[in-house]
Scaffold this motif. Structure first.
Motif, PDB file in Angstrom:
ATOM      1  N   ALA A   1       0.826  -1.208   0.000  1.00 46.75           N
ATOM      2  CA  ALA A   1       0.000   0.000   0.000  1.00 46.75           C
ATOM      3  C   ALA A   1       0.858   1.256   0.000  1.00 46.75           C
ATOM      4  CB  ALA A   1      -0.927  -0.012   1.213  1.00 46.75           C
ATOM      5  N   ARG A   2       2.013   1.189   0.636  1.00 45.95           N
ATOM      6  CA  ARG A   2       2.917   2.349   0.668  1.00 45.95           C
ATOM      7  C   ARG A   2       3.380   2.710  -0.740  1.00 45.95           C
ATOM      8  NH1 ARG A   2       6.204   0.275   4.333  1.00 45.95           N
ATOM      9  NH2 ARG A   2       4.649   0.798   5.908  1.00 45.95           N
ATOM     10  N   GLN A   3       3.584   1.693  -1.574  1.00 44.25           N
ATOM     11  CA  GLN A   3       4.033   1.956  -2.945  1.00 44.25           C
ATOM     12  C   GLN A   3       2.959   2.627  -3.796  1.00 44.25           C
ATOM     13  OE1 GLN A   3       5.386  -1.751  -4.642  1.00 44.25           O
ATOM     14  NE2 GLN A   3       7.423  -1.543  -3.762  1.00 44.25           N
ATOM     15  N   LEU A   4       1.717   2.558  -3.360  1.00 43.58           N
ATOM     16  CA  LEU A   4       0.641   3.151  -4.150  1.00 43.58           C
ATOM     17  C   LEU A   4       0.706   4.677  -4.168  1.00 43.58           C
ATOM     18  CD1 LEU A   4      -2.317   0.849  -3.030  1.00 43.58           C
ATOM     19  CD2 LEU A   4      -0.978   0.726  -5.148  1.00 43.58           C
ATOM     20  N   TRP A   5       1.500   5.253  -3.269  1.00 42.39           N
ATOM     21  CA  TRP A   5       1.689   6.707  -3.309  1.00 42.39           C
ATOM     22  C   TRP A   5       2.538   7.135  -4.502  1.00 42.39           C
ATOM     23  CZ3 TRP A   5      -0.786  10.305  -0.528  1.00 42.39           C
ATOM     24  CH2 TRP A   5      -1.430   9.908   0.632  1.00 42.39           C
ATOM     25  N   THR A   6       3.438   6.280  -4.954  1.00 40.96           N
ATOM     26  CA  THR A   6       4.376   6.690  -6.007  1.00 40.96           C
ATOM     27  C   THR A   6       4.474   5.706  -7.157  1.00 40.96           C
ATOM     28  OG1 THR A   6       6.209   5.636  -4.817  1.00 40.96           O
ATOM     29  CG2 THR A   6       5.825   7.981  -4.393  1.00 40.96           C
ATOM     30  N   GLY A   7       4.027   4.481  -6.999  1.00 40.19           N
ATOM     31  CA  GLY A   7       4.299   3.453  -7.990  1.00 40.19           C
ATOM     32  C   GLY A   7       5.678   2.853  -7.735  1.00 40.19           C
ATOM     33  N   THR A   8       6.086   1.981  -8.610  1.00 43.51           N
ATOM     34  CA  THR A   8       7.354   1.276  -8.422  1.00 43.51           C
ATOM     35  C   THR A   8       8.481   1.820  -9.291  1.00 43.51           C
ATOM     36  OG1 THR A   8       6.653  -0.383 -10.051  1.00 43.51           O
ATOM     37  CG2 THR A   8       6.188  -0.842  -7.735  1.00 43.51           C
ATOM     38  N   GLU A   9       8.154   2.536 -10.365  1.00 45.42           N
ATOM     39  CA  GLU A   9       9.195   3.073 -11.248  1.00 45.42           C
ATOM     40  C   GLU A   9       9.570   4.473 -10.784  1.00 45.42           C
ATOM     41  OE1 GLU A   9      10.624   1.199 -13.478  1.00 45.42           O
ATOM     42  OE2 GLU A   9       9.275  -0.429 -12.929  1.00 45.42           O
ATOM     43  N   THR A  10      10.370   4.542  -9.720  1.00 48.54           N
ATOM     44  CA  THR A  10      10.652   5.830  -9.080  1.00 48.54           C
ATOM     45  C   THR A  10      12.125   6.228  -9.122  1.00 48.54           C
ATOM     46  OG1 THR A  10      10.842   4.662  -6.959  1.00 48.54           O
ATOM     47  CG2 THR A  10       8.692   5.618  -7.514  1.00 48.54           C
ATOM     48  N   ARG A  11      12.939   5.501  -9.866  1.00 46.04           N
ATOM     49  CA  ARG A  11      14.367   5.839  -9.890  1.00 46.04           C
ATOM     50  C   ARG A  11      14.662   7.046 -10.769  1.00 46.04           C
ATOM     51  NH1 ARG A  11      17.589   0.019 -10.023  1.00 46.04           N
ATOM     52  NH2 ARG A  11      15.939  -1.212  -9.036  1.00 46.04           N
ATOM     53  N   THR A  12      13.694   7.452 -11.592  1.00 46.93           N
ATOM     54  CA  THR A  12      13.864   8.640 -12.419  1.00 46.93           C
ATOM     55  C   THR A  12      13.129   9.805 -11.780  1.00 46.93           C
ATOM     56  OG1 THR A  12      14.003   7.323 -14.434  1.00 46.93           O
ATOM     57  CG2 THR A  12      13.509   9.667 -14.697  1.00 46.93           C
ATOM     58  N   LEU A  13      13.839  10.915 -11.575  1.00 41.09           N
ATOM     59  CA  LEU A  13      13.234  12.146 -11.071  1.00 41.09           C
ATOM     60  C   LEU A  13      13.350  13.212 -12.147  1.00 41.09           C
ATOM     61  CD1 LEU A  13      14.682  12.407  -7.434  1.00 41.09           C
ATOM     62  CD2 LEU A  13      12.531  11.374  -8.169  1.00 41.09           C
ATOM     63  N   ARG A  14      12.297  14.005 -12.276  1.00 41.15           N
ATOM     64  CA  ARG A  14      12.374  15.119 -13.209  1.00 41.15           C
ATOM     65  C   ARG A  14      11.507  16.273 -12.709  1.00 41.15           C
ATOM     66  NH1 ARG A  14       8.476  11.916 -15.708  1.00 41.15           N
ATOM     67  NH2 ARG A  14       6.653  13.062 -16.528  1.00 41.15           N
ATOM     68  N   ILE A  15      11.795  17.457 -13.212  1.00 40.31           N
ATOM     69  CA  ILE A  15      10.998  18.644 -12.905  1.00 40.31           C
ATOM     70  C   ILE A  15      10.054  18.902 -14.066  1.00 40.31           C
ATOM     71  CG2 ILE A  15      11.142  21.161 -12.880  1.00 40.31           C
ATOM     72  CD1 ILE A  15      11.484  20.186 -10.171  1.00 40.31           C
TER      73      ILE A  15
END
Length: 687
Positions: A469-483
């Motif tokens: 459930a914690r992953q539902l805040w962001t999903g699993t593909e979170t290694r890429t950050l962008r503005i």
């Protein structure tokens, strides 16, 4: 305290430690008075998301008790002003005994137990072990009945116990006999407060409360974007979704949840105030239930006549702990009880009348055959004026389904509020038995399931479901950050910086820190990676890198600073880091010095400091949302900390309704301002 007085010489460390422990236990006592369960997931959630909109006035007694305990907790500090007592057994041994007793007290108190419990529920787990159990309903509905879902605030089924509360709720007891009535419904971790109870029942997942799950201050763009809730499914099936509640919908981010999961219209306290409802119809929490439920029935008739299938969700309020509230329509209600004259009992008797009145009107209307009614607790009652009675009873949530053609029966269940939405789905379409981790209570109890995991084996397996459930805040593909549009995009989530993201060794986001992020970044030691995103002025002494920058550091203090252009394209937090820094950069934080409306023209912003910070700083004039930089200057500090004068040229092509003057300082520094002025530039004539 005796050991403290017996300590030789100066006992300041011991006094400070004892006071700190007593202060912490005082705060624990206060929280326990509100939650009934010490410092739990609900506590962390509300501390993080804020208490604006809460009926603080209802908790005067616990607040006064807290003040008294805090004052008593400071008594050990008086030890520093007392003369040494003539005790013969003072010596080093008393220090050792003090340390031993203090350690036992610190580790054996309920605060330590709560800390251990919270760690157990939020510790790193492998959520892929339960990923296959998470179900998104896909089969279309065969029958699109209208749904009226009524959440009774803290209205647990225990109040229908005729032996403990004879004659308290005769009308709801009658309805229970006419309904599909589920018994034994529990509230597992992550479902025991209002917004969590709604998430559990409508989405089939617990609401997790690790750092960053709190939707803090509205800076996370969507609420659980990875969850597919009952409301999302019904929206796909052509339903209109409406919510009505008497309290402030912004409290605990209910408004964010509703907006993120398909609701078309939300009525809350602000709506009723704007509609001209008289002040006598409001409590500390919001509009009373008599006004609310009358309005809900009007909405029911209007929506039914429109012809589009709908779900109308209502959340009552007058049975809120600790004492409840009595609306105008129930001023004649008095419940005689052997437990004494308790206002909450009158509020419960009133709720019995009001909720049943609404349900009876719906069932007697021309639209009854097309409507399925759900009456459910949002959660079990928190500490209230009847806690001493409830403590001796078997606690259970209320869950009733009423509709034409639905035969009344009572079913015992090993289930929880996680299963409510899935049960409703199966009543609408027999082929649909699962929603998220929820499982229909009409089907044989499946194994494994989230409810079974929460209610058996001391909940040992349940953290797996919390981790998913914690992953539902962001999903699993979170290694890429962008503005993008001045927001940090991390997986499914969009977050307004400044923000610090911590990644565990499995490259999952362990926490998202929004509040006090500069200090948290400076003080945190990552297990793997920390990524901090903010204005480049937070890190750099020149603006050549653009507006937004990111600093990524690892546990060995390896570091890479990414400029704006790379953030626009997207950075990989798992990429090799470029340098090993002797010291991690300390992000600055912006401090607003003044806000003012300013007409168009050319000015000089003059800042005179009485006591400047210890190092150079940025001075800015920005728009009220901080997005438009009007002017910026790097200010060198006078030697020896002397005050000084700064002049910053400023040009405004159009008027600014709220110009913000701010400085960027290290989180440990302050600035004392003597004068701020906007002076027209020489030769400038303003209308």
């Amino acid at each position: 305290m005796v050991l403290l007085l017996a300590s030789p010489g100066r006992a300041r460390p011991q006094a400070a430690l004892l006071s700190a422990l007593l202060l912490a236990l005082s705060l624990w006592w206060f929280v326990d008075q509100l939650s009934g369960d010490g410092i739990n997931a609900a506590t962390i959630y509300h501390l993080a998301s804020g208490v604006e909109g809460a009926g603080i006035g209802d908790f005067a007694r616990p607040i006064l008790g807290l003040v008294a305990l805090l004052l008593l907790s400071l008594l050990p500090l008086l030890r520093m002003r007392l003369a040494q007592p003539p005790l013969r057994w003072r010596g080093r041994s008393t220090i050792a005994v003090f340390a031993t007793v203090f350690a036992i007290a610190a580790l054996g108190n309920p605060l330590a137990n709560d800390t251990l419990r919270l760690y157990r529920d939020s510790r790193p787990v492998d959520p892929t072990r339960v990923a296959s159990e998470y179900v998104v309903p896909a089969h279309p509905l065969r029958e699109r009945k209208n749904i009226v879902w009524i959440y009774g605030e803290s209205l647990e089924r225990t109040y229908l116990d005729a032996e403990a509360f004879p004659g308290l709720m005769p009308n709801l007891s009658r309805l229970a006999g006419e309904a599909l009535d589920f018994r034994g419904i529990a509230s597992p971790a992550g479902s025991g407060w209002t917004i969590a109870g709604m998430v559990a029942s409508l989405c089939g997942v617990p609401l997790t409360t690790a750092r960053g799950d709190e939707n803090s201050m509205g800076r996370m763009d969507t609420f659980l974007p990875g969850a597919h809730c009952l409301s999302d499914y019904l929206k796909q099936q052509g339903y209109a979704l409406h919510f009505s509640g008497g309290a402030d919908s912004a409290f605990a981010a209910k408004d964010k949840f509703l907006a993120s999961h398909g609701f078309d219209a939300v009525k809350d306290q602000r709506h009723f105030r704007a509609s001209g409802v008289a002040r006598k119809h409001f409590s500390n929490w919001g509009v009373h239930d008599d006004v609310l439920l009358d309005d809900v029935f009007d909405d029911f008739l209007r929506l039914s006549a429109a012809g589009q299938p709908f779900m109308l969700t209502a959340l009552t309020m007058d049975t809120h702990h600790p004492a409840g509230h009595l609306p105008v329509a129930c001023r004649d209600v008095r419940y005689e009880s052997r437990h004494g004259d308790i206002g909450l009992l009158n509020a419960l008797a009133c709720t019995d009348r009001l909720i049943t009145g609404l349900i009876d009107r719906i069932r007697q209307s021309d639209y009854a055959d097309d409507t399925l009614i759900v009456l459910a607790s949002d959660h079990l009652a928190m500490p209230n004026d009847l806690s001493h009675v409830l403590a001796g009873l078997e606690r259970e949530n209320l869950l009733l389904f009423l509709g034409t053609g639905l035969p009344p029966r009572q079913l015992a269940s090993t289930g929880s509020t996680l299963d409510s939405g899935a049960t409703l789905l199966q009543l609408l379409e027999p082929k649909l038995e699962k929603l998220g981790f929820g499982r229909s209570l009409l089907s044989p109890a499946p194994k494994p399931s989230a409810s079974i995991a929460a209610l058996t084996d001391d909940g040992e397996r349940y953290p797996l479901y919390l981790g998913f459930a914690r992953q539902l805040w962001t999903g699993t593909e979170t290694r890429t950050l962008r503005i993008e549009d001045d927001q940090v995009v991390a997986g499914l989530q969009r977050i307004r910086p400044p923000v610090m993201l911590e990644y565990d060794t499995g490259w999952n986001i362990k926490s998202i820190v929004l509040e006090d992020a500069p200090r948290q970044f400076n003080d945190s030691d990552p297990d793997n990676i920390l990524a901090y995103v903010d204005r480049c002025t937070a890190f750099l002494d020149d603006p050549s890198s653009g507006e937004w920058c990111a600093v990524v550091v690892d546990r060995g203090n390896g570091l890479t600073l990414y400029p704006d252009w790379q953030l626009q394209q997207g950075i990989q937090v798992d990429a090799p880091l470029e340098t090993v820094a002797d010291e991690r950069p300390r992000p600055r934080r912006p401090l607003n010095l003044e806000r003012r409306p300013v007409a168009a023209g050319e000015y000089e912003l003059q800042l005179r400091t009485r006591s400047p910070p210890g190092s150079a700083f940025w001075l800015e004039a920005v728009s009220d949302d901080g997005k438009v930089i009007r002017a910026r200057e790097w200010v060198q500090v006078e030697p020896r900390g002397r005050g000084g004068h700064v002049g910053l040229p400023l040009r405004l092509d159009s008027a600014a309704e709220d110009l913000v003057i701010r400085v960027w300082l290290d989180h440990t520094e302050v600035i004392e301002v003597e004068r701020i002025a906007l002076v027209p530039a020489p030769g400038e004539v303003r209308s």
